[in-house]
Design a protein around this motif. Structure first.
Motif, PDB file in Angstrom:
ATOM      1  N   VAL A 176       0.821  -1.204   0.000  1.00  0.00           N
ATOM      2  CA  VAL A 176       0.000   0.000   0.000  1.00  0.00           C
ATOM      3  C   VAL A 176       0.854   1.252   0.000  1.00  0.00           C
ATOM      4  O   VAL A 176       0.589   2.215  -0.708  1.00  0.00           O
ATOM      5  CB  VAL A 176      -0.949  -0.004   1.217  1.00  0.00           C
ATOM      6  CG1 VAL A 176      -1.731   1.297   1.272  1.00  0.00           C
ATOM      7  CG2 VAL A 176      -1.870  -1.200   1.156  1.00  0.00           C
ATOM      8  N   ASN A 177       1.912   1.252   0.759  1.00  0.00           N
ATOM      9  CA  ASN A 177       2.790   2.419   0.882  1.00  0.00           C
ATOM     10  C   ASN A 177       4.105   2.115   0.184  1.00  0.00           C
ATOM     11  O   ASN A 177       4.800   1.165   0.539  1.00  0.00           O
ATOM     12  CB  ASN A 177       3.028   2.736   2.356  1.00  0.00           C
ATOM     13  CG  ASN A 177       3.780   4.041   2.554  1.00  0.00           C
ATOM     14  OD1 ASN A 177       4.545   4.464   1.687  1.00  0.00           O
ATOM     15  ND2 ASN A 177       3.553   4.679   3.691  1.00  0.00           N
ATOM     16  N   ILE A 178       4.463   2.921  -0.811  1.00  0.00           N
ATOM     17  CA  ILE A 178       5.684   2.672  -1.562  1.00  0.00           C
ATOM     18  C   ILE A 178       6.923   2.660  -0.687  1.00  0.00           C
ATOM     19  O   ILE A 178       7.929   2.035  -1.005  1.00  0.00           O
ATOM     20  CB  ILE A 178       5.832   3.721  -2.684  1.00  0.00           C
ATOM     21  CG1 ILE A 178       6.925   3.310  -3.675  1.00  0.00           C
ATOM     22  CG2 ILE A 178       6.097   5.098  -2.125  1.00  0.00           C
ATOM     23  CD1 ILE A 178       6.977   4.179  -4.912  1.00  0.00           C
ATOM     24  N   LEU A 179       6.904   3.323   0.455  1.00  0.00           N
ATOM     25  CA  LEU A 179       8.055   3.368   1.336  1.00  0.00           C
ATOM     26  C   LEU A 179       8.297   2.042   2.046  1.00  0.00           C
ATOM     27  O   LEU A 179       9.354   1.822   2.623  1.00  0.00           O
ATOM     28  CB  LEU A 179       7.874   4.479   2.378  1.00  0.00           C
ATOM     29  CG  LEU A 179       7.737   5.901   1.808  1.00  0.00           C
ATOM     30  CD1 LEU A 179       7.488   6.878   2.943  1.00  0.00           C
ATOM     31  CD2 LEU A 179       8.962   6.290   0.998  1.00  0.00           C
ATOM     32  N   LEU A 180       7.322   1.137   1.980  1.00  0.00           N
ATOM     33  CA  LEU A 180       7.440  -0.113   2.717  1.00  0.00           C
ATOM     34  C   LEU A 180       8.190  -1.203   1.964  1.00  0.00           C
ATOM     35  O   LEU A 180       8.444  -2.258   2.517  1.00  0.00           O
ATOM     36  CB  LEU A 180       6.044  -0.636   3.083  1.00  0.00           C
ATOM     37  CG  LEU A 180       5.230   0.249   4.017  1.00  0.00           C
ATOM     38  CD1 LEU A 180       3.878  -0.386   4.292  1.00  0.00           C
ATOM     39  CD2 LEU A 180       5.977   0.494   5.327  1.00  0.00           C
ATOM     40  N   GLY A 181       8.552  -0.978   0.720  1.00  0.00           N
ATOM     41  CA  GLY A 181       9.211  -2.050   0.003  1.00  0.00           C
ATOM     42  C   GLY A 181       9.849  -1.593  -1.281  1.00  0.00           C
ATOM     43  O   GLY A 181       9.618  -0.487  -1.766  1.00  0.00           O
ATOM     44  N   PRO A 182      10.676  -2.455  -1.907  1.00  0.00           N
ATOM     45  CA  PRO A 182      11.348  -2.134  -3.164  1.00  0.00           C
ATOM     46  C   PRO A 182      10.409  -2.308  -4.356  1.00  0.00           C
ATOM     47  O   PRO A 182       9.277  -2.757  -4.218  1.00  0.00           O
ATOM     48  CB  PRO A 182      12.469  -3.182  -3.199  1.00  0.00           C
ATOM     49  CG  PRO A 182      11.868  -4.357  -2.479  1.00  0.00           C
ATOM     50  CD  PRO A 182      11.019  -3.778  -1.391  1.00  0.00           C
ATOM     51  N   THR A 183      10.928  -1.972  -5.527  1.00  0.00           N
ATOM     52  CA  THR A 183      10.179  -2.201  -6.747  1.00  0.00           C
ATOM     53  C   THR A 183       9.897  -3.688  -6.927  1.00  0.00           C
ATOM     54  O   THR A 183      10.772  -4.529  -6.738  1.00  0.00           O
ATOM     55  CB  THR A 183      10.973  -1.687  -7.955  1.00  0.00           C
ATOM     56  OG1 THR A 183      11.164  -0.285  -7.804  1.00  0.00           O
ATOM     57  CG2 THR A 183      10.241  -1.969  -9.249  1.00  0.00           C
ATOM     58  N   ILE A 184       8.669  -4.002  -7.316  1.00  0.00           N
ATOM     59  CA  ILE A 184       8.249  -5.395  -7.500  1.00  0.00           C
ATOM     60  C   ILE A 184       7.911  -5.606  -8.968  1.00  0.00           C
ATOM     61  O   ILE A 184       7.084  -4.884  -9.533  1.00  0.00           O
ATOM     62  CB  ILE A 184       7.033  -5.714  -6.606  1.00  0.00           C
ATOM     63  CG1 ILE A 184       7.439  -5.620  -5.135  1.00  0.00           C
ATOM     64  CG2 ILE A 184       6.470  -7.099  -6.928  1.00  0.00           C
ATOM     65  CD1 ILE A 184       6.270  -5.637  -4.187  1.00  0.00           C
ATOM     66  N   LEU A 185       8.555  -6.587  -9.593  1.00  0.00           N
ATOM     67  CA  LEU A 185       8.343  -6.911 -10.994  1.00  0.00           C
ATOM     68  C   LEU A 185       7.586  -8.224 -11.074  1.00  0.00           C
ATOM     69  O   LEU A 185       8.063  -9.257 -10.593  1.00  0.00           O
ATOM     70  CB  LEU A 185       9.687  -7.016 -11.729  1.00  0.00           C
ATOM     71  CG  LEU A 185      10.614  -5.801 -11.608  1.00  0.00           C
ATOM     72  CD1 LEU A 185      11.931  -6.071 -12.330  1.00  0.00           C
ATOM     73  CD2 LEU A 185       9.949  -4.546 -12.161  1.00  0.00           C
ATOM     74  N   THR A 186       6.416  -8.201 -11.700  1.00  0.00           N
ATOM     75  CA  THR A 186       5.582  -9.400 -11.804  1.00  0.00           C
ATOM     76  C   THR A 186       5.336  -9.710 -13.270  1.00  0.00           C
ATOM     77  O   THR A 186       4.915  -8.840 -14.039  1.00  0.00           O
ATOM     78  CB  THR A 186       4.234  -9.192 -11.086  1.00  0.00           C
ATOM     79  OG1 THR A 186       4.485  -8.914  -9.704  1.00  0.00           O
ATOM     80  CG2 THR A 186       3.375 -10.446 -11.189  1.00  0.00           C
TER      81      THR A 186
END
Length: 267
Positions: free
Chosen positions: A50-60
């Motif tokens: 939900v919050n971009i600050l909580l994790g790295p870029t995710i590629l799916t």
């Protein structure tokens, strides 16, 4: 693959939908053979946090799968919800029969994107594809956007960012407001695209125009024809409402409601 653990609204992959919190590749046996079905318990996939600050870029990356049966309740992205820190590539994939808020819903930043290739987005409520970010890029190639419905603008696609559609058919979509095929509030380019049999103002009141397209859209070698504006009174803008910037070799069957500029060669 049927989701069986009830519980909407959590983001730790414990209940309801499949929460994707790191890079993921799904290779199915083909969209007719491999299905992920939420069974109405929740949306099917939530990509990112939900919050971009909580994790790295995710590629799916998802290939050869049908994604269906999502129900996001009051939330967005009933089939696939793509958050700001994520990118998604769909290949030979079908997103179908998800409700009530879009087969695919995306809010992402300029560093991220969606690519849809050789895929089918159909029969979703709340629209087929909702691109709610003003600063990201989406590309749709060799695909079909069909039979989606929205009780807001944009039956097939709603775009607020940069969208390029190539060798694709957009048909049979409907909305009670504007843009049965595409509602554009960003930048959209059509290249070898057919937009037909879409409906704006499907509830028959006076609110809604542009059965095919609505907004400012650029096109080359594309067909916009056989669409409907179900406004019972006044002007009927069946195929186009807004502005169409031609790059040549386009066919718009009924240009009423549309300001056409650019290169008229072959039109």
């Amino acid at each position: 693959y049927l989701l069986t653990i009830p519980g909407m609204g959590e983001n730790a992959a414990l209940t309801g939908d499949l929460d994707v919190t790191e890079d993921l590749t799904i290779n199915g046996a083909g969209r007719f053979l491999t299905t992920i079905d939420a069974g109405g318990l929740d949306r099917v996939l939530q990509i990112g946090v939900v919050n971009i600050l909580l994790g790295p870029t995710i590629l799916t990356q998802i290939t050869g799968v049908t994604i269906k049966g999502g129900d996001s309740g009051s939330g967005v992205g009933s089939g696939i919800n793509v958050y700001t820190n994520s990118s998604l590539t769909l290949t030979n994939t079908r997103v179908t029969n998800n409700a009530p808020y879009a087969g695919i819903y995306a809010v992402f930043s300029s560093a991220h994107s969606i690519s849809i290739m050789d895929s089918r987005i159909d029969n979703n409520a709340g629209g087929g594809i909702m691109l709610a970010s003003a600063d990201a890029t989406t590309t749709i190639v060799n695909s079909v956007i069909d039979a989606n419905f929205n009780n807001n603008n944009g039956g097939g696609i709603v775009n607020y960012g940069t969208l390029n559609v190539v060798n694709t058919t957009i048909s049979g979509n409907s909305t009670i407001y504007n843009g049965g095929g595409i509602y554009n509030a960003g930048t959209t380019g059509l290249f070898n695209v057919t937009i037909s049999n879409n409906t704006a103002n499907s509830d028959g009141n006076i609110d809604g125009d542009g059965g095919g397209i609505s907004g400012v859209i650029t096109g080359r070698n594309s067909i916009i024809a056989g669409n409907f504006d179900d406004n019972g009174t006044g002007f009927l803008y069946d195929d186009c409402s807004g502005s169409f910037v031609s790059e040549g070799h386009n066919l718009i069957e009924n240009p009423i409601g549309c300001t056409i500029t650019g290169d008229s060669t072959g039109n």
